[in-house]
Write an enzyme that holds these catalytic residues in place. Structure first.
Site, PDB file in Angstrom:
ATOM      1  N   CYS A  22      38.940  40.733  38.568  1.00  0.00           N
ATOM      2  CA  CYS A  22      40.387  40.750  38.552  1.00  0.00           C
ATOM      3  C   CYS A  22      40.645  41.679  39.964  1.00  0.00           C
ATOM      4  O   CYS A  22      40.102  42.810  40.331  1.00  0.00           O
ATOM      5  CB  CYS A  22      40.895  41.535  37.489  1.00  0.00           C
ATOM      6  SG  CYS A  22      42.952  41.563  37.760  1.00  0.00           S
ATOM      7  N   LEU A  23      41.636  41.302  40.919  1.00  0.00           N
ATOM      8  CA  LEU A  23      41.892  41.866  42.206  1.00  0.00           C
ATOM      9  C   LEU A  23      42.520  43.262  41.698  1.00  0.00           C
ATOM     10  O   LEU A  23      42.529  44.229  42.464  1.00  0.00           O
ATOM     11  CB  LEU A  23      43.101  41.010  42.848  1.00  0.00           C
ATOM     12  CG  LEU A  23      42.759  39.838  43.391  1.00  0.00           C
ATOM     13  CD1 LEU A  23      43.782  39.047  44.313  1.00  0.00           C
ATOM     14  CD2 LEU A  23      41.544  39.752  44.222  1.00  0.00           C
ATOM     15  N   GLN A  70      51.038  41.943  39.360  1.00  0.00           N
ATOM     16  CA  GLN A  70      50.032  42.804  40.161  1.00  0.00           C
ATOM     17  C   GLN A  70      50.500  43.211  41.511  1.00  0.00           C
ATOM     18  O   GLN A  70      49.735  44.073  42.136  1.00  0.00           O
ATOM     19  CB  GLN A  70      48.833  41.735  40.352  1.00  0.00           C
ATOM     20  CG  GLN A  70      48.180  41.293  38.998  1.00  0.00           C
ATOM     21  CD  GLN A  70      46.942  40.113  39.476  1.00  0.00           C
ATOM     22  OE1 GLN A  70      46.891  39.287  39.443  1.00  0.00           O
ATOM     23  NE2 GLN A  70      45.604  40.943  39.696  1.00  0.00           N
ATOM     24  N   HIS A  93      48.472  38.458  32.269  1.00  0.00           N
ATOM     25  CA  HIS A  93      49.140  39.645  33.410  1.00  0.00           C
ATOM     26  C   HIS A  93      50.759  39.547  32.997  1.00  0.00           C
ATOM     27  O   HIS A  93      51.391  40.673  33.115  1.00  0.00           O
ATOM     28  CB  HIS A  93      49.034  39.427  34.878  1.00  0.00           C
ATOM     29  CG  HIS A  93      47.662  40.057  35.437  1.00  0.00           C
ATOM     30  ND1 HIS A  93      47.268  41.183  35.387  1.00  0.00           N
ATOM     31  CD2 HIS A  93      46.679  39.250  35.952  1.00  0.00           C
ATOM     32  CE1 HIS A  93      45.898  41.511  35.720  1.00  0.00           C
ATOM     33  NE2 HIS A  93      45.576  40.129  36.226  1.00  0.00           N
ATOM     34  N   GLY A 108      43.498  33.721  41.975  1.00  0.00           N
ATOM     35  CA  GLY A 108      44.723  33.644  41.159  1.00  0.00           C
ATOM     36  C   GLY A 108      45.559  35.289  41.499  1.00  0.00           C
ATOM     37  O   GLY A 108      44.737  36.019  41.570  1.00  0.00           O
ATOM     38  N   HIS A 124      44.316  33.987  32.343  1.00  0.00           N
ATOM     39  CA  HIS A 124      43.810  35.332  32.963  1.00  0.00           C
ATOM     40  C   HIS A 124      45.151  35.646  33.451  1.00  0.00           C
ATOM     41  O   HIS A 124      45.487  36.862  33.281  1.00  0.00           O
ATOM     42  CB  HIS A 124      42.718  35.287  33.876  1.00  0.00           C
ATOM     43  CG  HIS A 124      42.488  36.443  34.760  1.00  0.00           C
ATOM     44  ND1 HIS A 124      41.372  37.283  34.448  1.00  0.00           N
ATOM     45  CD2 HIS A 124      43.136  37.317  35.681  1.00  0.00           C
ATOM     46  CE1 HIS A 124      41.409  38.391  35.322  1.00  0.00           C
ATOM     47  NE2 HIS A 124      42.563  38.276  35.907  1.00  0.00           N
ATOM     48  N   GLU A 125      45.764  34.787  34.429  1.00  0.00           N
ATOM     49  CA  GLU A 125      47.045  35.256  35.109  1.00  0.00           C
ATOM     50  C   GLU A 125      48.130  35.212  34.071  1.00  0.00           C
ATOM     51  O   GLU A 125      48.878  36.303  34.066  1.00  0.00           O
ATOM     52  CB  GLU A 125      47.153  34.202  36.097  1.00  0.00           C
ATOM     53  CG  GLU A 125      46.212  34.139  37.363  1.00  0.00           C
ATOM     54  CD  GLU A 125      45.599  35.467  38.046  1.00  0.00           C
ATOM     55  OE1 GLU A 125      46.791  36.514  37.856  1.00  0.00           O
ATOM     56  OE2 GLU A 125      44.803  35.644  38.277  1.00  0.00           O
TER      57      GLU A 125
END
Length: 191
Positions: free
Chosen positions: A111-112, A68, A157, A63, A153-154
């Site tokens: 998380c990235l 991000q 962001h 994701g 989660h996304e």
């Protein structure tokens, strides 16, 4: 899964040596700014989604939200089927949670934007989300388990919230962040 009738956002699920977009990491102010609604779904938005997918695949993610990569737009790409080349990714534009289950579960998240850090987070088990697809068509999706978690989660962001803000175990949080070179001061706990 919604019916994806177009392949306009299809990109090969492979790592690129130089992904098109640059990830931002915990501590970067750009990750704390709320994203703006997308008023017009056009080729520019589709191109951004394509580049986000290429970047996500290159980083082994499932994701990615536009903030991000430093873009303040309400755009999310998700693909929990990395090992299925023919399964299209999900593109959510201006997503909104219309319902979430009261039943929750605790699962480890990563998380990235916080590489190497994996911690337990409590989230609803099921969500219903309304959004526009890559062609601007309104869609609704009921998701559970991993897909529900990735959507939530996304979507965090898009509101400047990171998963570490939702971690209850302060000791584990401090240890993991320190071990991976991140500042605990970058965490902003959600009430």
């Amino acid at each position: 899964m919604p019916s994806q009738t177009t392949s306009s956002i299809f990109v090969e699920k492979k790592k690129l040596s130089k992904p098109p977009l640059e990830l931002h990491y915990l501590g970067d102010r750009v990750l704390r700014q709320p994203a703006k609604r997308i008023t017009k779904v056009d080729d520019e938005v589709r191109q951004l989604a394509r580049q986000m997918l290429q970047t996500m695949y290159s980083e082994d993610g499932i994701g990615l939200a536009a903030p991000q990569v430093g873009v303040h737009k309400q755009l999310i790409v998700i693909d929990i089927h990395l090992d299925e080349p023919k399964t299209p990714p999900l593109v959510l534009i201006n997503p909104s949670i219309t319902r979430q289950s009261s039943k929750t579960c605790v699962i480890q998240e990563g998380c990235l934007s916080i590489p190497g850090v994996f911690l337990d987070v409590t989230r609803p088990e099921e969500v219903e989300v309304s959004y526009k697809d890559e062609m601007g068509r309104p869609q609704k999706l009921v998701a559970n388990d991993l897909l529900a978690r990735v959507i939530l989660h996304e979507m965090d962001h898009l509101n400047g919230v990171m998963f570490v803000d939702r971690v209850d175990n302060a000791l584990a949080l401090n240890q993991e962040l320190s071990k991976n070179g991140f500042s605990v001061q970058a965490v902003k706990p959600v009430a």
